[in-house]
Motif scaffolding. Structure first.
Motif, short mmCIF file in Angstrom:
data_model
loop_
_atom_site.label_atom_id
_atom_site.label_comp_id
_atom_site.label_asym_id
_atom_site.label_seq_id
_atom_site.Cartn_x
_atom_site.Cartn_y
_atom_site.Cartn_z
N PHE A 72 0.82 -1.21 0.00
CA PHE A 72 0.00 0.00 0.00
C PHE A 72 0.86 1.26 0.00
O PHE A 72 0.46 2.28 -0.57
CB PHE A 72 -0.95 -0.01 1.19
CG PHE A 72 -1.95 -1.13 1.13
CD1 PHE A 72 -2.55 -1.48 -0.07
CD2 PHE A 72 -2.30 -1.84 2.27
CE1 PHE A 72 -3.46 -2.52 -0.14
CE2 PHE A 72 -3.21 -2.88 2.20
CZ PHE A 72 -3.80 -3.23 1.00
N PHE A 73 2.04 1.20 0.62
CA PHE A 73 2.94 2.35 0.58
C PHE A 73 3.40 2.62 -0.85
O PHE A 73 3.41 3.77 -1.31
CB PHE A 73 4.15 2.11 1.50
CG PHE A 73 5.16 3.23 1.47
CD1 PHE A 73 4.95 4.39 2.20
CD2 PHE A 73 6.30 3.13 0.69
CE1 PHE A 73 5.87 5.42 2.16
CE2 PHE A 73 7.23 4.16 0.65
CZ PHE A 73 7.02 5.31 1.39
N ILE A 74 3.78 1.55 -1.58
CA ILE A 74 4.21 1.71 -2.96
C ILE A 74 3.07 2.23 -3.82
O ILE A 74 3.24 3.11 -4.68
CB ILE A 74 4.75 0.38 -3.52
CG1 ILE A 74 6.05 -0.01 -2.79
CG2 ILE A 74 4.99 0.48 -5.02
CD1 ILE A 74 7.20 0.96 -2.98
N LEU A 75 1.86 1.71 -3.60
CA LEU A 75 0.70 2.19 -4.35
C LEU A 75 0.46 3.67 -4.10
O LEU A 75 0.09 4.42 -5.03
CB LEU A 75 -0.55 1.39 -3.95
CG LEU A 75 -0.65 -0.03 -4.53
CD1 LEU A 75 -1.75 -0.81 -3.83
CD2 LEU A 75 -0.91 0.03 -6.03
N PHE A 109 9.28 -8.11 -2.27
CA PHE A 109 8.09 -7.73 -3.02
C PHE A 109 7.52 -8.91 -3.81
O PHE A 109 6.31 -9.06 -3.92
CB PHE A 109 8.41 -6.59 -3.99
CG PHE A 109 8.52 -5.24 -3.33
CD1 PHE A 109 7.41 -4.45 -3.15
CD2 PHE A 109 9.75 -4.77 -2.89
CE1 PHE A 109 7.50 -3.21 -2.54
CE2 PHE A 109 9.85 -3.53 -2.28
CZ PHE A 109 8.73 -2.75 -2.10
N GLU A 110 8.39 -9.73 -4.37
CA GLU A 110 7.93 -10.76 -5.29
C GLU A 110 7.67 -12.12 -4.63
O GLU A 110 6.87 -12.90 -5.14
CB GLU A 110 8.94 -10.93 -6.42
CG GLU A 110 9.05 -9.70 -7.32
CD GLU A 110 9.57 -10.03 -8.70
OE1 GLU A 110 9.43 -11.20 -9.12
OE2 GLU A 110 10.14 -9.15 -9.34
N GLU A 148 0.23 -0.20 -15.96
CA GLU A 148 1.16 -1.32 -16.06
C GLU A 148 2.30 -1.11 -15.06
O GLU A 148 2.68 0.04 -14.78
CB GLU A 148 1.75 -1.43 -17.46
CG GLU A 148 0.78 -1.85 -18.54
CD GLU A 148 1.49 -1.99 -19.88
OE1 GLU A 148 1.99 -3.10 -20.17
OE2 GLU A 148 1.56 -0.99 -20.62
N ILE A 149 2.87 -2.20 -14.58
CA ILE A 149 3.99 -2.11 -13.64
C ILE A 149 5.11 -3.03 -14.10
O ILE A 149 4.86 -4.15 -14.53
CB ILE A 149 3.54 -2.46 -12.20
CG1 ILE A 149 4.70 -2.28 -11.20
CG2 ILE A 149 2.98 -3.86 -12.13
CD1 ILE A 149 5.05 -0.85 -10.92
N VAL A 189 0.16 -4.83 -5.82
CA VAL A 189 0.39 -3.62 -6.61
C VAL A 189 -0.13 -3.81 -8.03
O VAL A 189 -0.82 -2.95 -8.59
CB VAL A 189 1.89 -3.26 -6.61
CG1 VAL A 189 2.17 -2.11 -7.59
CG2 VAL A 189 2.35 -2.86 -5.21
N LYS A 190 0.19 -4.96 -8.64
CA LYS A 190 -0.25 -5.22 -10.01
C LYS A 190 -1.78 -5.25 -10.11
O LYS A 190 -2.35 -4.68 -11.05
CB LYS A 190 0.32 -6.55 -10.51
CG LYS A 190 -0.07 -6.88 -11.95
CD LYS A 190 0.50 -8.21 -12.39
CE LYS A 190 0.19 -8.46 -13.86
NZ LYS A 190 -1.25 -8.46 -14.17
N ASN A 191 -2.43 -5.90 -9.16
CA ASN A 191 -3.89 -6.01 -9.21
C ASN A 191 -4.57 -4.64 -9.14
O ASN A 191 -5.52 -4.35 -9.87
CB ASN A 191 -4.39 -6.91 -8.08
CG ASN A 191 -4.02 -8.36 -8.29
OD1 ASN A 191 -3.76 -8.79 -9.41
ND2 ASN A 191 -4.00 -9.13 -7.21
N ILE A 192 -4.08 -3.79 -8.23
CA ILE A 192 -4.68 -2.47 -8.10
C ILE A 192 -4.40 -1.62 -9.34
O ILE A 192 -5.27 -0.89 -9.83
CB ILE A 192 -4.17 -1.76 -6.83
CG1 ILE A 192 -4.52 -2.57 -5.58
CG2 ILE A 192 -4.73 -0.35 -6.74
CD1 ILE A 192 -6.00 -2.78 -5.36
#
Length: 211
Positions: free
Chosen positions: A45-48, A79-80, A113-114, A103-106
């Protein structure tokens, strides 16, 4: 050259960009401040939030964009390959996916794209000897809507959509071979490139985080 520049004092290289947003990883709800111990859900959520801030600074909300996150491999593992923990309430990805998956889903929901990429030279390049994590939106679009446009001649300035630039005058390094005494051969590899320049620093966030 792209990340650090030839002359860092002149603002060359992404890490030395004038006007780029610099942030540090705050403590999570458990007081953890390192990537390896951080709550996986809160990390996602921080990265988002940083990505959303970039879109807001560049007036790109509502437009699907591409984002690139560059970090050392030891940070990328968290992350992964870590799963978002289960807590007392339901949260996105809990028990089923990684922070990168969250992150990808949001971002998919917003037509974004990420891309996760890695460079271990970023180890120790953040504030206070922490690792540097680069979050950037490579290109910007001119926002447009269905309303009557009373400012038709207002276009992007500069007139290109790139946010970061690096120039080179050849597609691959040039090899120059010269004979040496004794039958040996000297080969010189030459590549003419510029330093990296973030021409739109609003699209660049540099995150400092301890591993």
């Amino acid at each position: 050259a792209l990340l650090y520049g030839m002359n860092p004092a002149n603002g060359e290289g992404l890490l030395n960009a004038n006007g780029a947003t610099a942030v540090s990883l705050p403590a999570d709800s458990n007081g953890n401040t390192t990537i390896s111990t951080y709550d996986s859900g809160q990390l996602a959520f921080f990265i988002l939030n940083q990505i959303a801030n970039i879109k807001s600074r560049t007036n790109q909300l509502g437009i699907g964009k591409k984002f690139v996150i560059l970090m050392p491999q030891r940070d990328g593992i968290q992350f992964e390959y870590q799963v978002v923990q289960l807590v007392q309430f339901q949260r996105v990805g809990a028990g089923t996916t990684s922070p990168a998956g969250v992150v990808k889903n949001i971002l998919d929901d917003n037509q974004d794209e990420i891309f996760w990429v890695y460079d271990d030279t970023l180890i120790g390049q953040g504030a206070g000897g922490t690792d540097a994590i680069i979050i950037t939106m490579p290109e910007v679009s001119k926002p447009s809507g269905m309303e009557i446009n009373t400012n038709k001649f207002a276009q992007l300035a500069p007139g290109i959509d790139a946010c970061n630039l690096m120039y080179c005058d050849m597609a691959a390094p040039r090899e120059i071979t010269a004979p040496l005494p004794g039958g040996a051969v000297d080969t010189l590899s030459e590549w003419r490139i510029s330093s990296g320049w973030p021409i739109r620093p609003e699209a660049l966030t540099i995150l400092s985080a301890a591993a």
